[in-house]
Design a protein around this motif. Structure first.
Motif, PDB file in Angstrom:
ATOM      1  N   ARG A 283       0.833  -0.929  -0.031  1.00 17.85           N
ATOM      2  CA  ARG A 283      -0.021  -0.043  -0.022  1.00 17.85           C
ATOM      3  C   ARG A 283       0.428   1.031  -0.446  1.00 17.85           C
ATOM      4  O   ARG A 283       2.003   1.372   0.338  1.00 17.85           O
ATOM      5  CB  ARG A 283      -0.514   0.508   1.178  1.00 17.85           C
ATOM      6  N   VAL A 284       0.682   2.460  -0.641  1.00 19.11           N
ATOM      7  CA  VAL A 284       1.542   3.368  -1.182  1.00 19.11           C
ATOM      8  C   VAL A 284       1.122   4.300  -0.034  1.00 19.11           C
ATOM      9  O   VAL A 284      -0.421   4.938  -0.905  1.00 19.11           O
ATOM     10  CB  VAL A 284       1.817   3.670  -2.367  1.00 19.11           C
ATOM     11  N   ALA A 285       1.515   5.170   0.292  1.00 20.63           N
ATOM     12  CA  ALA A 285       0.630   6.319   0.691  1.00 20.63           C
ATOM     13  C   ALA A 285       1.759   7.745   0.387  1.00 20.63           C
ATOM     14  O   ALA A 285       2.828   7.668   0.178  1.00 20.63           O
ATOM     15  CB  ALA A 285       1.019   6.528   2.692  1.00 20.63           C
ATOM     16  N   TYR A 286       1.455   8.674  -0.649  1.00 16.80           N
ATOM     17  CA  TYR A 286       1.978  10.014  -0.920  1.00 16.80           C
ATOM     18  C   TYR A 286       2.087  10.878  -0.367  1.00 16.80           C
ATOM     19  O   TYR A 286       0.747  10.842   0.371  1.00 16.80           O
ATOM     20  CB  TYR A 286       0.622   9.969  -2.029  1.00 16.80           C
ATOM     21  N   ILE A 287       2.524  11.695   0.474  1.00  9.88           N
ATOM     22  CA  ILE A 287       2.972  12.332   1.129  1.00  9.88           C
ATOM     23  C   ILE A 287       3.560  13.486   1.010  1.00  9.88           C
ATOM     24  O   ILE A 287       3.657  13.816  -0.254  1.00  9.88           O
ATOM     25  CB  ILE A 287       3.451  12.350   2.562  1.00  9.88           C
TER      26      ILE A 287
ATOM     27  N   ALA B  11       7.247  12.905  -0.355  1.00  6.91           N
ATOM     28  CA  ALA B  11       7.754  11.443  -0.232  1.00  6.91           C
ATOM     29  C   ALA B  11       6.602  10.687  -0.406  1.00  6.91           C
ATOM     30  O   ALA B  11       5.204  10.858  -0.782  1.00  6.91           O
ATOM     31  CB  ALA B  11       7.578  11.211   1.615  1.00  6.91           C
ATOM     32  N   MET B  12       7.016   9.298  -1.143  1.00  7.15           N
ATOM     33  CA  MET B  12       5.778   8.732  -1.278  1.00  7.15           C
ATOM     34  C   MET B  12       6.603   7.109  -0.789  1.00  7.15           C
ATOM     35  O   MET B  12       7.865   7.263  -0.140  1.00  7.15           O
ATOM     36  CB  MET B  12       6.018   7.269  -2.552  1.00  7.15           C
ATOM     37  N   ALA B  13       5.691   6.983   0.783  1.00 12.39           N
ATOM     38  CA  ALA B  13       6.810   5.551   1.883  1.00 12.39           C
ATOM     39  C   ALA B  13       5.179   4.809   1.256  1.00 12.39           C
ATOM     40  O   ALA B  13       4.457   4.182   1.139  1.00 12.39           O
ATOM     41  CB  ALA B  13       6.002   6.152   2.916  1.00 12.39           C
ATOM     42  N   VAL B  14       5.632   3.245   1.243  1.00  7.24           N
ATOM     43  CA  VAL B  14       4.895   1.610   1.587  1.00  7.24           C
ATOM     44  C   VAL B  14       4.342   1.742   3.145  1.00  7.24           C
ATOM     45  O   VAL B  14       5.603   1.758   3.993  1.00  7.24           O
ATOM     46  CB  VAL B  14       6.127   1.102   1.110  1.00  7.24           C
TER      47      VAL B  14
ATOM     48  N   GLN C 129      10.547   3.314   4.819  1.00  5.08           N
ATOM     49  CA  GLN C 129       9.892   2.437   4.459  1.00  5.08           C
ATOM     50  C   GLN C 129       9.573   3.656   3.475  1.00  5.08           C
ATOM     51  O   GLN C 129       9.057   3.199   2.475  1.00  5.08           O
ATOM     52  CB  GLN C 129       8.572   2.460   5.188  1.00  5.08           C
ATOM     53  N   VAL C 130      10.025   5.294   3.207  1.00  7.28           N
ATOM     54  CA  VAL C 130       9.945   5.824   2.007  1.00  7.28           C
ATOM     55  C   VAL C 130      11.123   5.477   1.482  1.00  7.28           C
ATOM     56  O   VAL C 130      12.135   4.979   1.187  1.00  7.28           O
ATOM     57  CB  VAL C 130      10.212   7.615   2.567  1.00  7.28           C
ATOM     58  N   ALA C 131       9.738   5.497   0.350  1.00  3.07           N
ATOM     59  CA  ALA C 131      10.675   5.300  -1.397  1.00  3.07           C
ATOM     60  C   ALA C 131      11.405   6.191  -1.936  1.00  3.07           C
ATOM     61  O   ALA C 131      12.181   6.110  -2.438  1.00  3.07           O
ATOM     62  CB  ALA C 131       9.809   4.550  -1.924  1.00  3.07           C
ATOM     63  N   LYS C 132      10.936   7.327  -1.996  1.00  2.70           N
ATOM     64  CA  LYS C 132      10.849   8.104  -3.120  1.00  2.70           C
ATOM     65  C   LYS C 132      10.082  10.445  -2.222  1.00  2.70           C
ATOM     66  O   LYS C 132       9.846   9.732  -1.773  1.00  2.70           O
ATOM     67  CB  LYS C 132      10.095   8.004  -4.574  1.00  2.70           C
ATOM     68  N   LEU C 133      11.313  10.592  -2.789  1.00  2.00           N
ATOM     69  CA  LEU C 133      11.406  12.027  -2.271  1.00  2.00           C
ATOM     70  C   LEU C 133      11.536  12.720  -3.481  1.00  2.00           C
ATOM     71  O   LEU C 133      12.266  12.663  -4.485  1.00  2.00           O
ATOM     72  CB  LEU C 133      12.609  12.903  -1.570  1.00  2.00           C
ATOM     73  N   THR C 134      10.564  13.966  -3.477  1.00  2.00           N
ATOM     74  CA  THR C 134      11.492  15.119  -4.237  1.00  2.00           C
ATOM     75  C   THR C 134      11.563  16.674  -3.427  1.00  2.00           C
ATOM     76  O   THR C 134      10.754  16.386  -2.764  1.00  2.00           O
ATOM     77  CB  THR C 134       9.631  14.940  -5.152  1.00  2.00           C
ATOM     78  N   ILE C 135      11.929  17.232  -4.169  1.00  2.00           N
ATOM     79  CA  ILE C 135      12.705  18.482  -3.155  1.00  2.00           C
ATOM     80  C   ILE C 135      13.108  18.703  -3.925  1.00  2.00           C
ATOM     81  O   ILE C 135      12.903  19.377  -4.697  1.00  2.00           O
ATOM     82  CB  ILE C 135      14.160  18.087  -2.484  1.00  2.00           C
ATOM     83  N   LEU C 136      12.338  20.281  -3.138  1.00  2.00           N
ATOM     84  CA  LEU C 136      12.007  21.543  -4.304  1.00  2.00           C
ATOM     85  C   LEU C 136      12.716  22.409  -3.287  1.00  2.00           C
ATOM     86  O   LEU C 136      12.576  23.093  -1.899  1.00  2.00           O
ATOM     87  CB  LEU C 136      10.603  22.718  -4.097  1.00  2.00           C
ATOM     88  N   VAL C 137      13.773  23.799  -4.129  1.00  2.00           N
ATOM     89  CA  VAL C 137      14.585  24.536  -2.667  1.00  2.00           C
ATOM     90  C   VAL C 137      14.715  25.913  -4.144  1.00  2.00           C
ATOM     91  O   VAL C 137      15.182  25.286  -5.372  1.00  2.00           O
ATOM     92  CB  VAL C 137      15.760  23.558  -3.660  1.00  2.00           C
ATOM     93  N   VAL C 138      14.203  26.922  -3.378  1.00  2.00           N
ATOM     94  CA  VAL C 138      14.503  28.172  -3.494  1.00  2.00           C
ATOM     95  C   VAL C 138      15.441  28.801  -4.000  1.00  2.00           C
ATOM     96  O   VAL C 138      16.362  28.090  -3.031  1.00  2.00           O
ATOM     97  CB  VAL C 138      13.446  28.808  -2.917  1.00  2.00           C
ATOM     98  N   ASP C 139      15.985  29.001  -4.995  1.00  2.00           N
ATOM     99  CA  ASP C 139      17.472  29.699  -5.715  1.00  2.00           C
ATOM    100  C   ASP C 139      18.655  28.633  -4.846  1.00  2.00           C
ATOM    101  O   ASP C 139      19.589  29.508  -4.373  1.00  2.00           O
ATOM    102  CB  ASP C 139      17.322  30.831  -4.832  1.00  2.00           C
ATOM    103  N   HIS C 140      18.334  27.225  -5.218  1.00  2.00           N
ATOM    104  CA  HIS C 140      18.730  26.660  -4.919  1.00  2.00           C
ATOM    105  C   HIS C 140      20.833  26.914  -5.926  1.00  2.00           C
ATOM    106  O   HIS C 140      20.637  26.983  -6.783  1.00  2.00           O
ATOM    107  CB  HIS C 140      18.973  24.760  -5.974  1.00  2.00           C
ATOM    108  N   ASP C 141      21.591  26.093  -4.821  1.00  2.00           N
ATOM    109  CA  ASP C 141      23.097  26.250  -5.259  1.00  2.00           C
ATOM    110  C   ASP C 141      24.066  25.786  -4.360  1.00  2.00           C
ATOM    111  O   ASP C 141      23.528  25.048  -3.659  1.00  2.00           O
ATOM    112  CB  ASP C 141      23.235  27.700  -4.634  1.00  2.00           C
ATOM    113  N   MET C 142      25.118  24.781  -4.938  1.00  2.00           N
ATOM    114  CA  MET C 142      25.594  24.269  -4.166  1.00  2.00           C
ATOM    115  C   MET C 142      26.044  24.121  -2.838  1.00  2.00           C
ATOM    116  O   MET C 142      26.172  23.271  -1.683  1.00  2.00           O
ATOM    117  CB  MET C 142      27.271  23.848  -4.618  1.00  2.00           C
ATOM    118  N   SER C 143      26.294  25.758  -2.135  1.00  2.00           N
ATOM    119  CA  SER C 143      25.871  25.679  -0.984  1.00  2.00           C
ATOM    120  C   SER C 143      24.727  24.530   0.056  1.00  2.00           C
ATOM    121  O   SER C 143      25.639  24.496   1.404  1.00  2.00           O
ATOM    122  CB  SER C 143      26.325  27.039  -0.429  1.00  2.00           C
ATOM    123  N   LYS C 144      23.569  24.795  -0.375  1.00  2.00           N
ATOM    124  CA  LYS C 144      22.706  24.347  -0.317  1.00  2.00           C
ATOM    125  C   LYS C 144      22.766  22.137   0.055  1.00  2.00           C
ATOM    126  O   LYS C 144      22.016  21.805   1.122  1.00  2.00           O
ATOM    127  CB  LYS C 144      21.166  24.897  -0.529  1.00  2.00           C
ATOM    128  N   LEU C 145      23.610  22.606  -0.789  1.00  2.00           N
ATOM    129  CA  LEU C 145      22.976  20.496  -0.962  1.00  2.00           C
ATOM    130  C   LEU C 145      23.803  20.389   0.502  1.00  2.00           C
ATOM    131  O   LEU C 145      23.380  19.281   0.614  1.00  2.00           O
ATOM    132  CB  LEU C 145      23.950  20.181  -2.475  1.00  2.00           C
TER     133      LEU C 145
END
Length: 147
Positions: free
Chosen positions: A45-49, A142-145, A89-105
């Protein structure tokens, strides 16, 4: 969970655990806090968060990126708890970052490793110019099982 397996690996249908796949012939993404692929069990069963931002319990946002990221992962953990799920149990994350740069990584990697340990989900980072709420700098969905 399996790490560093050949691309042909499949999940055991009777096992409700995720199978992590990081093929040896591809770049190892684990130092950056994610896995190449994650196989979900057939009967899962999959939960979409929905995307969790850095708002605290009152809805307030810190202007500090690192504080927002830490709070967003705490919010994600609370959502998982409400579902009776664990971070592994989390299979997939989608990350959104405003004005991403390498310092945030580095901030992102530190927080994802803190929450997920070695059970690193598949992950996509998308740089964006802004998010839904003024001052929001980070969002994680996130998507979790579920067992």
């Amino acid at each position: 969970m399996t790490i560093g397996v050949p691309a042909a690996t499949t999940a055991n249908e009777n096992d409700l655990k995720l199978t992590i796949v990081n093929p040896r012939n591809l770049y190892d993404p684990t130092p950056n806090g994610y896995s190449t692929a994650v196989i979900m069990p057939r009967e899962a069963r999959v939960a979409y968060i929905s995307g969790q931002g850095g708002q605290d319990g009152t809805g307030a946002l810190s202007p500090d990126f690192a504080v927002q990221v830490e709070q967003a992962y705490a919010n994600l953990h609370a959502a998982l708890d409400a579902l009776g799920a664990r971070p592994d149990q989390v299979a997939k994350l989608t990350i959104l970052v405003v004005d991403h740069d390498m310092s945030k990584l580095e901030v992102l990697t530190r927080n994802v490793k803190k929450m997920f340990g070695e059970a690193l989900p598949a992950q996509t980072l998308i740089p964006v110019p802004r998010l839904a709420v003024d001052g929001m700098l980070f969002e994680v969905e996130a998507m979790a099982v579920l067992d």
